[in-house]
Scaffold this motif. Sequence first.
Motif, PDB file in Angstrom:
ATOM      1  N   ARG A 236      54.640 -10.884  24.463  1.00 11.81           N
ATOM      2  CA  ARG A 236      54.246 -11.348  25.041  1.00 11.81           C
ATOM      3  C   ARG A 236      55.247 -11.659  26.218  1.00 11.81           C
ATOM      4  O   ARG A 236      54.851 -12.251  27.604  1.00 11.81           O
ATOM      5  N   ALA A 239      53.182  -9.642  28.260  1.00 10.52           N
ATOM      6  CA  ALA A 239      52.626 -10.182  28.922  1.00 10.52           C
ATOM      7  C   ALA A 239      52.299 -11.563  30.267  1.00 10.52           C
ATOM      8  O   ALA A 239      51.945 -10.881  31.541  1.00 10.52           O
ATOM      9  N   GLN A 240      53.932 -11.454  30.252  1.00 12.24           N
ATOM     10  CA  GLN A 240      53.784 -12.926  30.978  1.00 12.24           C
ATOM     11  C   GLN A 240      54.742 -12.385  32.525  1.00 12.24           C
ATOM     12  O   GLN A 240      55.025 -13.571  33.480  1.00 12.24           O
ATOM     13  N   SER A 241      54.971 -11.099  31.605  1.00 12.15           N
ATOM     14  CA  SER A 241      56.138 -10.162  32.893  1.00 12.15           C
ATOM     15  C   SER A 241      58.069 -10.964  33.439  1.00 12.15           C
ATOM     16  O   SER A 241      58.281 -11.692  34.661  1.00 12.15           O
ATOM     17  N   VAL A 242      58.353 -11.039  32.107  1.00  3.52           N
ATOM     18  CA  VAL A 242      59.372 -12.335  32.354  1.00  3.52           C
ATOM     19  C   VAL A 242      60.603 -10.844  32.026  1.00  3.52           C
ATOM     20  O   VAL A 242      60.529  -9.489  32.249  1.00  3.52           O
TER      21      VAL A 242
END
Length: 313
Positions: A236, A239-242
Amino acid sequence: MTDDLPASPAPEPAPRPHGPDELRALTTPRRLSVDDHMFTAPGLPGTFRLQLFTAPGARPVAVATQIAGAEGMGLMNGAERFAGAVWERHCPEADQPPVWVERQLRSEESRQEIRFRRVVFSGASRYRPQGPRWSLITHEQLQNLVGAPVATDRGTGYVPRAADPEPQLVFEEFAVARLARPAPFREPACMPAGVPWWRRWLRQVLPRRSDARACCWYHGGDWHTVNAMALELLQRARAQSVDPDDMEEFATAHATTIGATRWQTEALATMFSIADAIQPASETGYINGQHRAQAMLEAGVRRTVILRLVDEA
């Protein structure tokens, strides 16, 4: 840093309250005799603020304050050696180490929360305390103990480390069986030695999903569940470039959303904490995480998340 900590929760032993009689016996008016904002110990890669309170005939009280992840070796990992260094340098004639209290500052938000821990050592030879155990002590209790004001911040004399070019932090999936053999050093009752190769492979074939044990924090929950959560969270986050620096907060929010238990939330947070993540030093050691690695190996966990430092291209 070398394990362990929730550096994290890093992971830290469950705090136990002090008995009033114990603190009362140590309580006496002291004065602040040392306020070293950049205490360093010979041969140890760490700094912290040292406040040392002394009085004739009374045991000194040392208060160590440090910013986690910014000053080298953490207070928890270096408790014995840091306390020994203060003992040798500032109270060499004492027959036991100073009363040791520490405060780890983790973020701007948590720095507003005054949270100290006292470290009680089970024994000590000359300048070498051993067997640390942590328990909470309130700011009020601490000030009553020393009979003087105790600063709660890092101090104006703090000098941040020079901004050297740093490698990129990367969280990645990793096979637990490939981790180096752990050698945990603070839970001899339940982790007397590292897991031998034959046993780690046996556990990979026949995983153990036994109930949590009360012997220590590391055996306090199901690492299979936590690692499944961690691997899903890693996908996750990608995918969210955290950003890696935001992963601990991201993990805690995720655990809250899915209704994870307190132990699961703490364990998951340590997996994604820059200060406390499992970080192999090489094929033969750890910067951090060997207690958790051993608990996972004992349980037969197959995949986990580690932190690596990757040189920028």
